[in-house]
Write a protein that holds these residues in place. Sequence first.
Motif, PDB file in Angstrom:
ATOM      1  N   VAL A 175       7.040  14.000  86.493  1.00 46.03           N
ATOM      2  CA  VAL A 175       6.228  12.790  86.367  1.00 46.03           C
ATOM      3  C   VAL A 175       6.812  11.955  85.237  1.00 46.03           C
ATOM      4  N   LEU A 176       7.156  10.712  85.567  1.00 41.13           N
ATOM      5  CA  LEU A 176       7.782   9.819  84.604  1.00 41.13           C
ATOM      6  C   LEU A 176       6.971   8.531  84.506  1.00 41.13           C
ATOM      7  N   PRO A 177       7.112   7.812  83.407  1.00 41.48           N
ATOM      8  CA  PRO A 177       6.335   6.576  83.236  1.00 41.48           C
ATOM      9  C   PRO A 177       6.738   5.494  84.246  1.00 41.48           C
ATOM     10  N   ASP A 178       5.848   4.547  84.468  1.00 42.56           N
ATOM     11  CA  ASP A 178       6.176   3.379  85.286  1.00 42.56           C
ATOM     12  C   ASP A 178       7.354   2.653  84.647  1.00 42.56           C
ATOM     13  N   GLY A 179       8.180   2.048  85.474  1.00 39.71           N
ATOM     14  CA  GLY A 179       9.346   1.319  84.974  1.00 39.71           C
ATOM     15  C   GLY A 179      10.594   2.163  84.925  1.00 39.71           C
ATOM     16  N   VAL A 180      10.494   3.429  85.358  1.00 42.01           N
ATOM     17  CA  VAL A 180      11.621   4.354  85.348  1.00 42.01           C
ATOM     18  C   VAL A 180      11.962   4.720  86.786  1.00 42.01           C
ATOM     19  N   GLN A 181      13.238   4.697  87.107  1.00 39.01           N
ATOM     20  CA  GLN A 181      13.709   5.126  88.417  1.00 39.01           C
ATOM     21  C   GLN A 181      14.140   6.586  88.325  1.00 39.01           C
ATOM     22  N   LYS A 182      13.535   7.433  89.139  1.00 38.09           N
ATOM     23  CA  LYS A 182      13.859   8.864  89.123  1.00 38.09           C
ATOM     24  C   LYS A 182      14.888   9.169  90.197  1.00 38.09           C
ATOM     25  N   VAL A 183      15.940   9.902  89.808  1.00 35.43           N
ATOM     26  CA  VAL A 183      16.940  10.387  90.739  1.00 35.43           C
ATOM     27  C   VAL A 183      16.990  11.901  90.584  1.00 35.43           C
ATOM     28  N   VAL A 184      16.773  12.618  91.677  1.00 37.80           N
ATOM     29  CA  VAL A 184      16.809  14.073  91.645  1.00 37.80           C
ATOM     30  C   VAL A 184      18.224  14.522  91.982  1.00 37.80           C
ATOM     31  N   ALA A 185      18.839  15.217  91.049  1.00 36.89           N
ATOM     32  CA  ALA A 185      20.204  15.706  91.223  1.00 36.89           C
ATOM     33  C   ALA A 185      20.448  16.823  90.222  1.00 36.89           C
ATOM     34  N   ASP A 186      21.528  17.553  90.456  1.00 36.39           N
ATOM     35  CA  ASP A 186      21.932  18.636  89.566  1.00 36.39           C
ATOM     36  C   ASP A 186      23.340  18.333  89.074  1.00 36.39           C
TER      37      ASP A 186
END
Length: 88
Positions: A37-48
Amino acid sequence: MILITGATGTVGSEVITALLPTQAGNVRVLTRNPGAVLPDGVQKVVADLGESDLAPVLDGVRAVFLLTDGLHIAAHDQRLMPRRSERA
């Protein structure tokens, strides 16, 4: 776009907090956790960093806050930030 690794930890989350007032919408976070869970205004990218194709993660990125840990720090850092000769 500013890429932040280690963003769900103590230091990385503070970096996000510091950047958001002026960079909302321009902050991309790389996480292995799809449920993070990240704040609004942040783009989350799931990667390793050790396994994923990182080209889409780096697309449009002009700055990186790189914070890694574990047994493979150097290898993960190298995959994200290759030498100039490897990028050309």
